[in-house]
Design an enzyme around this catalytic site. Structure first.
Site, short mmCIF file in Angstrom:
data_model
loop_
_atom_site.label_atom_id
_atom_site.label_comp_id
_atom_site.label_asym_id
_atom_site.label_seq_id
_atom_site.Cartn_x
_atom_site.Cartn_y
_atom_site.Cartn_z
N GLU A 70 0.81 -1.23 0.00
CA GLU A 70 0.00 0.00 0.00
C GLU A 70 0.84 1.27 0.00
OE1 GLU A 70 -2.62 -0.56 3.36
OE2 GLU A 70 -3.41 -2.43 2.57
N ASP A 98 -12.18 -10.53 -0.35
CA ASP A 98 -13.43 -10.81 0.38
C ASP A 98 -14.49 -9.89 -0.22
OD1 ASP A 98 -12.58 -8.42 1.64
OD2 ASP A 98 -12.21 -9.39 3.57
N ASN A 146 1.93 -5.03 -3.19
CA ASN A 146 0.57 -5.46 -2.85
C ASN A 146 -0.24 -4.21 -2.51
OD1 ASN A 146 -1.32 -7.64 -2.03
ND2 ASN A 146 -1.01 -6.88 0.05
N GLU A 206 -6.07 -10.94 -1.12
CA GLU A 206 -6.88 -10.71 0.10
C GLU A 206 -8.36 -10.59 -0.23
OE1 GLU A 206 -5.47 -7.36 2.40
OE2 GLU A 206 -3.37 -7.81 1.99
N HIS A 253 -10.42 -6.35 -1.82
CA HIS A 253 -11.48 -6.18 -0.81
C HIS A 253 -12.68 -5.53 -1.50
CE1 HIS A 253 -9.01 -7.53 2.46
NE2 HIS A 253 -8.02 -6.76 2.02
O1 9MR Z 1 -7.35 -8.44 8.62
C1 9MR Z 1 -6.47 -7.54 9.25
C2 9MR Z 1 -7.07 -7.07 10.56
O2 9MR Z 1 -7.16 -8.13 11.49
C3 9MR Z 1 -6.25 -5.92 11.12
O3 9MR Z 1 -6.87 -5.40 12.28
C4 9MR Z 1 -6.10 -4.85 10.07
C5 9MR Z 1 -5.32 -3.66 10.60
O4 9MR Z 1 -4.90 -2.83 9.61
O5 9MR Z 1 -5.46 -5.39 8.95
C6 9MR Z 1 -6.22 -6.37 8.33
O6 9MR Z 1 -5.58 -6.83 7.17
C7 9MR Z 1 -5.30 -5.86 6.16
C8 9MR Z 1 -4.06 -6.31 5.41
O7 9MR Z 1 -3.01 -6.53 6.29
C9 9MR Z 1 -3.65 -5.31 4.35
N1 9MR Z 1 -4.75 -5.01 3.47
C10 9MR Z 1 -6.01 -4.65 4.10
C11 9MR Z 1 -6.41 -5.73 5.12
C12 9MR Z 1 -7.77 -5.41 5.71
O8 9MR Z 1 -7.73 -4.22 6.43
#
Ligand code: 9MR
Length: 378
Positions: A177, A287, A220, A285, A256
């Protein structure tokens, strides 16, 4: 291709986390323990060259919120994690705040357990992530380090973490990101870019490559499903880094999605233009969340729409030559991050909280199967 019986028995044994006892190995072909439909799991129907993955829930959605780490105690969760997927990604367990909680102190126990699980169950692992603006520990973000100190901290982190899992992690989300939606670099919230300048991105890839020359190194991001300013920025950056001799292997799209918005119909064309550069691509990732006001259940129409999004995303990936890794961000609503972050939304994964398969699950299964009919992959 029919899976040889001996192989099937061995996988069955590891899948249900039992020792490979002679008794189990001698089970007649097709015999399955109750509740585990081995032969129709996603990894078994996937084309040979496609990794089908999930995030391994854990580490906590919020530091302030109590959240169990299902990987450590939920046996049904573990069984399905092994049975369904041949690629796994730590949801939080490799992020700086978890793996490097104090300066110079690394906490590897959680990730070691995931890697060991993957090896026992013949899964590959995606490493997530080394260079990000989020989930960094306070000691780092508020440390007032000099430029030289910060550079040394990042180098040590990458070499230590990548080095520890060298040969055991297939793909790394080295940088996560790094662009804003308008395609400009995150020069404010990303501590590395802010303090050390954009050149540090190349160094992160160089250090990762030195620590594990075999691992595939990725960028990513989210919001790059379609052709837009942010994905254009990666399309411009990656060849520029490669021209400088920096090893970048792939571009990963998180995925997402929400049924509030249309499906990004140019996903395949977008993946293809990175493929055309000779890069690997991945969906890392995915969903698909939907509106579910408290006390209501999703409608059949919502579930169908969701299934369509998963299916189209998987089809796009499978159609593009070097898109060989498709990961869902959690496989059961029981542990999804979505309701925690989006009030009134949820149901984003492919299984209910009790692991009942949703239409989205079957859409993935059908898509995998029809991409390679009759070919067993584990
Ligand atoms: O799924 C992850 C969640 O448990 C955390 O609290 C969150 C914090 O930023 O991050 C989530 O995973 C993220 C991933 O690492 C990067 N892309 C976005 C995902 C969803 O927020």
């Amino acid at each position: 291709m029919k899976v040889p019986h001996v192989l099937a028995a061995a996988v069955l044994a590891s899948t249900i986390l039992l020792p490979a006892t002679p008794a189990l190995a001698g089970l007649p072909e097709g015999h399955q323990p109750p509740g585990l439909a081995k032969q129709d799991t996603l990894r078994w129907v996937a084309p040979k060259d496609v990794k089908i993955g999930t995030a391994v829930a854990g580490g906590g959605h919020h530091e302030t919120q109590g959240y169990p780490d299902p990987f450590t105690f939920d046996q049904e969760y573990r069984q399905r994690l092994a049975a369904e997927f041949n690629s796994i990604s730590p949801e939080n367990q490799l992020k700086w705040e978890f793996v490097h909680p104090e300066q110079g102190v690394y906490r590897f126990a959680e990730m070691d357990a995931i890697v060991q699980f993957a090896q026992e169950n013949k899964q590959v692992v995606r490493g997530h992530t080394l260079f990000w603006h989020s989930q960094n520990p306070a000691w780092l973000e508020q440390g007032n380090f000099s430029k030289d100190e910060l550079r040394a901290i990042l180098k040590d982190h990458i070499q230590t973490v990548v080095g520890r899992y060298a040969g055991k992690i297939q793909q790394w989300d080295v940088a996560n990101e790094i662009f804003n939606d308008n395609g400009t670099l995150r020069t404010t919230d990303n501590i590395w870019i802010r303090e050390l300048g954009p050149e540090i991105i190349a160094d992160a890839f160089r250090w990762a490559h030195e620590a594990d020359p075999e691992a595939k190194l990725f960028f990513n991001d989210y919001g790059v499903e379609g052709i837009n300013a942010k994905s254009n920025a990666y399309l411009e950056l990656i060849p520029r880094l490669q021209a400088q001799g920096v090893q970048v292997d792939g571009f990963a799209i998180q995925g997402h999605l929400s049924t509030r918005y249309g499906f990004p119909g140019d996903l395949q064309a977008n993946l293809q233009r990175f493929d055309d550069l000779g890069l690997e691509t991945a969906i890392t990732e995915i969903d698909v969340r939907m509106d579910v006001p408290v006390g209501t259940e999703p409608t059949a129409a919502q579930l169908k729409q969701q299934a369509g999004y998963y299916q189209r995303a998987l089809e796009a990936c499978i159609t593009v030559d070097e898109c060989n890794s498709f990961t869902i961000w959690g496989f059961t609503d029981k542990y999804s991050w979505v309701p925690v972050f989006f009030a009134g939304e949820g149901e984003a994964t492919v299984m209910e909280e009790d692991f009942t398969r949703k239409p989205a699950y079957y859409a993935l299964q059908d898509t995998l199967e029809s991409a390679s009919p009759g070919r067993g992959n584990r």
